[in-house]
Write an enzyme that holds these catalytic residues in place. Structure first.
Site, PDB file in Angstrom:
ATOM      1  N   ARG A 127       1.144   5.037  -6.229  1.00  0.00           N
ATOM      2  CA  ARG A 127       0.159   4.029  -5.860  1.00  0.00           C
ATOM      3  C   ARG A 127      -1.217   4.678  -5.910  1.00  0.00           C
ATOM      4  NH1 ARG A 127      -1.548   7.162  -2.719  1.00  0.00           N
ATOM      5  NH2 ARG A 127      -2.932   5.570  -1.880  1.00  0.00           N
ATOM      6  N   ASP A 136      -9.566  -0.315  -5.433  1.00  0.00           N
ATOM      7  CA  ASP A 136      -8.598  -0.736  -6.442  1.00  0.00           C
ATOM      8  C   ASP A 136      -9.235  -1.606  -7.517  1.00  0.00           C
ATOM      9  OD1 ASP A 136      -5.493  -0.137  -5.650  1.00  0.00           O
ATOM     10  OD2 ASP A 136      -6.827  -0.125  -3.917  1.00  0.00           O
TER      11      ASP A 136
END
Length: 378
Positions: A47, A237
């Site tokens: 991640r 992100d």
């Protein structure tokens, strides 16, 4: 830490350090197919936006390896799209797949030969991985100028080496500040429900010998009110064209508290995390993850049966709460529409474009008079 994403060219296997198991166990998850890569992305074996992008690039290598026969081009396209759609919020995922698509097109596209293309794909993926480490180190050096000697920095989630190809974004800033001789300590909030702060950030910093303390997410206001936090640095992100930033759920609340207590709030991210096609945060898709992450701790259920759960993985911090965006081109300042555009188009790196190699010290020099929050602290 530079081996948590490793491709074995002999066996054509992608080895990923399984972040679900940290800190209790260090073990690799091995990807041998596109479906393995998609599973690793969706279940958070790996991640962090840059790490997701690098993993996607290597996933495209596996997709090409699987695409045999006369319909290889269609199968490759299907595999690449499967990877690109694995998680919706992190823009680096699509960015990496599109970069690999560019390699394919340069080699002749569907009319090309898949055999030499495999070598080109592997070279492109390795280049992307190497570039990400270099970008993080450059970004870190720019961001280190935003950290004062003696600062305690609060960070949310994990934006370290594990979230990138190595070194990290937010933690890269902290690492660079320490390497520059500054005394820096860190508060890692736990980052419910996946506990990236408590499990991963604390693990990384402890291994590096950087002082780190874990705090509950809901202690942030108390910590700031007592003067225990001097800076906030987080990753990202996806960053919209206007500077609105999607990051791990809870980041928006930290930014609001930082503004209230006049604490500088920085976002650290490579330019590949900026999505110029998304005008503002309203256009950023927010991933919803399985209820199990909230309802259970390991095998133990924490919530009553049949109670609905909301598990949004990200939130969007409006640009107005961000003191600066730390990139490999320098620190971007408001107006972000201008400074982001200039950075993406490789134009001015001067303050007239809202970009600086270090923090702006004089409010009169700051584009659109971005406040120096540190001056207002009591």
């Amino acid at each position: 830490m530079d081996d948590h994403i490793r491709f074995d060219h002999q066996t054509f296997e992608l080895h990923l350090l399984d972040q679900r198991l940290l800190p209790a166990q260090e073990a690799d998850f091995v990807c041998r197919s596109v479906e393995d890569v998609v599973y690793a992305l969706q279940t958070m074996v790996v991640r962090g936006a840059p790490a997701i992008g690098v993993t996607a690039a290597w996933g495209c290598v596996l997709a090409l390896r699987e695409a045999q026969g006369p319909d290889w081009a269609a199968r490759l396209e299907q595999g690449m799209e499967r990877i690109a759609a694995a998680r919706p919020t992190a823009v680096n995922l699509r960015w990496a797949v599109e970069r690999m698509r560019g390699v394919w097109l340069a080699a002749g596209g569907e009319a090309g030969d898949p055999a030499p293309l495999l070598t080109a794909f592997a070279h492109a993926a390795q280049t992307m991985q190497d570039e990400d480490v270099a970008v993080c180190k450059t970004l870190g050096r720019h961001g280190a100028a935003c950290i004062e000697d003696g600062d305690c920095v609060l960070t949310h989630c994990n934006a370290g080496a594990l979230a990138t190809a190595g070194y990290g974004t937010a933690l890269g800033v902290i690492r660079a500040a320490v390497e520059a001789g500054k005394k820096v300590s860190v508060i890692a909030d736990e980052t419910r429900p996946f506990l990236q702060g408590a499990r991963l950030t604390a693990w990384e910093l402890e291994r590096d010998g950087i002082p780190v303390t874990v705090a509950c997410d809901n202690a942030c206001a108390l910590l700031m009110s007592r003067g225990l936090v001097q800076r906030v640095v987080v990753g990202a992100d996806r960053i919209a064209a206007n500077g609105d930033t999607a990051n791990k759920i809870g980041t928006y609340g930290v930014a609001l508290l930082a503004r209230h207590f006049h604490i500088p709030f920085y976002v650290a991210a490579p330019l590949s995390t900026i999505d110029p096609a998304t005008p503002d945060g309203a256009g950023i898709p927010i991933e919803e993850r399985p209820e199990l992450e909230v309802t259970h701790m390991g095998e133990t259920r924490l919530c009553p049966e049949n109670v609905p759960v909301l598990n949004f993985a990200f939130d969007v911090t409006p640009a107005e709460y961000i003191s600066g965006i730390i990139t490999e081109k320098g620190v971007l300042y408001p107006p972000y529409g201008l400074s982001i555009w200039a950075a993406l188009n490789d134009l001015s790196t001067g303050r007239s474009a809202g970009i600086s190699a270090g923090p702006l010290r004089d409010e009169d020099d700051a584009p659109d008079a971005e406040p120096d929050w540190s001056r207002e602290r009591s």
